[in-house]
Write an enzyme that holds these catalytic residues in place. Structure first.
Site, PDB file in Angstrom:
ATOM      1  N   GLU A   1      31.508  49.859  30.426  1.00  0.00           N
ATOM      2  CA  GLU A   1      30.769  48.891  31.257  1.00  0.00           C
ATOM      3  C   GLU A   1      29.851  49.617  32.240  1.00  0.00           C
ATOM      4  O   GLU A   1      28.720  49.186  32.480  1.00  0.00           O
ATOM      5  CB  GLU A   1      31.755  48.004  32.022  1.00  0.00           C
ATOM      6  CG  GLU A   1      32.486  47.019  31.129  1.00  0.00           C
ATOM      7  CD  GLU A   1      33.556  46.216  31.848  1.00  0.00           C
ATOM      8  OE1 GLU A   1      33.909  45.133  31.340  1.00  0.00           O
ATOM      9  OE2 GLU A   1      34.050  46.653  32.894  1.00  0.00           O
TER      10      GLU A   1
ATOM     11  N   ASP B   1      36.274  41.869  38.686  1.00  0.00           N
ATOM     12  CA  ASP B   1      37.631  41.536  39.161  1.00  0.00           C
ATOM     13  C   ASP B   1      37.590  41.045  40.603  1.00  0.00           C
ATOM     14  O   ASP B   1      38.268  40.087  40.952  1.00  0.00           O
ATOM     15  CB  ASP B   1      38.554  42.755  39.033  1.00  0.00           C
ATOM     16  CG  ASP B   1      38.738  43.120  37.579  1.00  0.00           C
ATOM     17  OD1 ASP B   1      39.040  42.208  36.793  1.00  0.00           O
ATOM     18  OD2 ASP B   1      38.525  44.285  37.223  1.00  0.00           O
TER      19      ASP B   1
ATOM     20  N   GLY C   1      40.312  44.796  32.675  1.00  0.00           N
ATOM     21  CA  GLY C   1      40.544  44.759  31.229  1.00  0.00           C
ATOM     22  C   GLY C   1      40.446  46.127  30.581  1.00  0.00           C
ATOM     23  O   GLY C   1      40.555  46.261  29.359  1.00  0.00           O
TER      24      GLY C   1
HETATM   25  C1  A5P Z   1      36.924  44.652  31.841  1.00  0.00           C
HETATM   26  O1  A5P Z   1      37.410  45.919  31.932  1.00  0.00           O
HETATM   27  C2  A5P Z   1      36.629  44.163  33.208  1.00  0.00           C
HETATM   28  O2  A5P Z   1      35.762  44.933  33.956  1.00  0.00           O
HETATM   29  C3  A5P Z   1      36.215  42.712  33.227  1.00  0.00           C
HETATM   30  O3  A5P Z   1      34.835  42.588  33.175  1.00  0.00           O
HETATM   31  C4  A5P Z   1      36.752  42.122  34.469  1.00  0.00           C
HETATM   32  O4  A5P Z   1      38.109  42.489  34.532  1.00  0.00           O
HETATM   33  C5  A5P Z   1      36.621  40.617  34.515  1.00  0.00           C
HETATM   34  O5  A5P Z   1      37.452  40.045  33.570  1.00  0.00           O
HETATM   35  P1  A5P Z   1      37.741  38.508  33.530  1.00  0.00           P
HETATM   36  O6  A5P Z   1      36.451  37.823  33.367  1.00  0.00           O
HETATM   37  O7  A5P Z   1      38.670  38.358  32.356  1.00  0.00           O
HETATM   38  O8  A5P Z   1      38.434  38.153  34.811  1.00  0.00           O
END
Ligand code: A5P
Length: 231
Positions: free
Chosen positions: A105, A86, A99
């Site tokens: 993760e 992010d 997300g």
């Molecule tokens: C999911 O929880 C997140 O950690 C994503 O990896 C992060 O938000 C990046 O998302 P976008 O690629 O959609 O910006």
């Protein structure tokens, strides 16, 4: 160039680091989407890998592309994780979890020999402390967690989706924590980690080997030599 193009450039470039025989951690989100699609194409072309997914959404996408997905508990280590962020600063300190997939993760990242974060240019910032930090919280006693966050000087907001409490793949809540950049990020992480009921934070500090940024002039790669870089 549209931001979506930048995500695609970064995601597809990162897939080039995957080699035959690897166990690969597949990230979650709109940037990882392009990487996973590229991996699907490579698998169709004969690439032999095993993949571990960081979310149910990613697992569904990977399986739909015939990427062999294995249970995380069948592998000891992961050769390479490719995931989005992010926000990230010049010291490779990242915030993830926009997300909601931060806990899985973090587990997948902690098993990785090598990590690549992929992103569009908007993700690179001077100070990640000025942005919301998602934390995964156990539903049992979550109001106590909210109180402890407030007592620690954090502004905490329970994440909602369609008017209801947002639930992670692990059936937990997410609280978005605002710190106003006050304090050192290591100290903030330690304070969040110290709150009983906080299961994991979206702070991924200096974990990656490199980042790949999609820009109008193509993919720009920054290697992490544990020193400041110019983003
Ligand atoms: C999911 O929880 C997140 O950690 C994503 O990896 C992060 O938000 C990046 O998302 P976008 O690629 O959609 O910006």
């Amino acid at each position: 160039m549209h931001i979506v193009e930048q995500k695609k450039i970064a995601g597809e470039k990162a897939a080039e680091y995957i080699r035959d025989g690897m166990t690969v951690g597949l990230g979650t989100g709109s940037t990882a989407f392009y990487m996973i699609n590229k991996v699907g194409e490579m698998v169709r072309g004969g690439l032999k890998i095993k993949a571990v997914a960081t979310s149910k959404e990613t697992e569904r996408l990977a399986r739909s592309l015939h990427i062999p997905v294995v249970d995380i508990d069948t592998v000891d280590t992961i050769d390479l994780v490719i995931d989005g962020v992010d926000k990230i600063d010049r010291c490779f300190n990242a915030i993830k979890g926009g997300g909601g997939a931060l806990f899985r993760e973090k587990i997948v990242a902690s098993m990785a020999k090598e990590i690549i974060w992929i992103m569009d240019k908007s993700k690179t910032v001077d100070d990640i402390g000025r942005f919301d930090i998602p934390v995964e919280v156990l539903p049992f006693g979550y109001t106590h967690v909210m109180r402890q966050l407030a007592q620690n000087g954090f502004v905490a907001q329970l994440r909602l989706k369609d008017g209801a409490r947002y639930m992670t793949d692990n059936i937990n809540y997410v609280v978005d924590v605002w710190t106003d950049g006050a304090g050192n990020i290591l100290d903030i992480k330690a304070r969040l980690d110290g709150i009983v009921g906080v299961l994991e934070t979206g702070l991924f500090l200096n974990m990656c080997a490199r980042i790949i940024v999609g820009t109008d002039s193509g993919a720009v790669i920054y290697e992490n030599e544990r020193k400041e870089i110019g983003l």
